[in-house]
Design an enzyme around this catalytic site. Structure first.
Site, PDB file in Angstrom:
ATOM      1  N   GLY A  33       0.863  -1.158   0.000  1.00 29.40           N
ATOM      2  CA  GLY A  33       0.000   0.000   0.000  1.00 29.40           C
ATOM      3  C   GLY A  33       0.905   1.214   0.000  1.00 29.40           C
ATOM      4  O   GLY A  33       1.597   1.473   0.969  1.00 29.40           O
ATOM      5  N   THR A  34       0.921   1.943  -1.080  1.00 28.47           N
ATOM      6  CA  THR A  34       2.060   2.798  -1.394  1.00 28.47           C
ATOM      7  C   THR A  34       1.598   4.166  -1.838  1.00 28.47           C
ATOM      8  O   THR A  34       0.454   4.341  -2.263  1.00 28.47           O
ATOM      9  CB  THR A  34       2.890   2.154  -2.525  1.00 28.47           C
TER      10      THR A  34
END
Length: 321
Positions: A33-34
């Site tokens: 999750g970036t």
């Protein structure tokens, strides 16, 4: 012969139809999750990313590196091929004979010229994106060794497109950015999970945190007199590009629970790359610091100025009951 139970028949039917998961471990894949971001300026590009890697809601790594270089000017100068050159002499019969005694090994070095620097900003499955980056790096080094050709950022984007098109099961959303020595400018490509490649004129954002800052990124675009965005015009200076990436990722980290840690950034230009790391500039932390300096605000007709607090012991409470 014993007949199967109705529950077993129903489970088998749902499994064939694909309505039941085949294994419980398939949902435990490590996802990044970036928040990844790349922007252009007049001298090159600036890329940045957070450092948090999570498995569902669990933070598995707080210092993950999501920016992988596949073309590095400082390293690629030492990648030189070795060729075997033999001295050929014409014999008495008119044929060309190769004398083993006169065979020599000569090292043919690539000419030192301008080279491209390219980085892959990775979001999606950590295993899939690491696999893609390593395959691309091996392919580019082999191309330079065998054919004595220096690759460009456009070559990297085309190679990533072919890999993602042939392997549809990969979970990867990438940004390919860097300085292209043939185009003599910074280049940014956004690569969708299916393999579609789009060249971005000003900036490209990806990851789960990018959806929180799209409005902020659009508001920072240069506008003309009519108020329309001038996407063809990049930022003027390197400092403006660094602040643009830093503030945008900081805002995404404030709202996105899957983005965190600190911010890694690279400045990429014709001279190579430069690393910069910063802590996020949280607007909430800045507001909390300013609150200590200001006096508290009292609301009228909301609470009495003085409150008479009466303390009761256990004995008085029991007596009143």
């Amino acid at each position: 012969m014993k007949e199967a139970s109705p529950l077993f028949a129903l489970s088998k039917f749902l499994l064939i139809q694909g309505l039941l998961p085949t294994s419980a471990s398939s949902t435990d894949e490590i996802k990044m999750g970036t928040t990844i971001l790349a922007t252009r300026y007049k001298g090159g590009v600036v890329v940045g990313a957070d450092t948090r890697t999570s498995v569902s809601g669990y933070v598995s790594n707080r210092y993950a590196a999501k920016l992988t270089f596949v073309l590095d000017r400082e390293i690629d100068e030492f990648v030189t091929p070795t060729f075997l050159s033999r001295e050929e002499e014409v014999g008495e019969n008119g044929t060309e004979d190769v004398k083993s005694k006169s065979s020599k090994l000569s090292l043919v070095n690539l000419p030192i010229s301008e080279a491209s620097t390219c980085v892959i900003c990775r979001s999606g499955s950590a295993a899939d994106t690491q696999h893609l980056a390593s395959v691309v790096r091996v392919e580019l080094v082999s191309r330079q060794l065998l054919y004595r050709l220096r690759s460009t950022v456009s070559n990297v984007a085309a190679l990533l497109r072919n890999l993602l098109t042939n392997e549809q099961e990969l979970s990867a959303s990438l940004i390919c950015a860097g300085y292209d020595h043939e185009l003599r400018r910074g280049v940014i490509y956004s690569i969708a999970p299916g393999g579609a490649v789009f060249e971005e004129k000003l900036w490209a954002a990806g990851g789960s945190g990018s959806s929180y800052i799209l409005g902020h990124l659009d508001s920072k675009c240069t506008k003309d007199e009519n108020g329309t965005n001038l996407l063809e015009k990049e930022l003027d200076s390197e400092e403006d590009a660094i602040d643009f990436v830093w503030k945008a990722i900081s805002l995404a980290m404030d709202r996105d629970g899957s983005s965190g840690g600190f911010i890694r950034m690279y400045v990429i230009n014709r001279y190579g790359r430069k690393f910069i790391s910063r802590l996020p500039s949280s607007s909430r932390s800045e507001g909390s610091e300013s609150k200590h300096e200001k006096s508290p605000v009292q609301l009228k007709n909301f609470a009495p100025a003085k409150q008479n607090v009466v303390f009761f012991d256990n004995a008085s409470v029991q007596a009143s009951q």
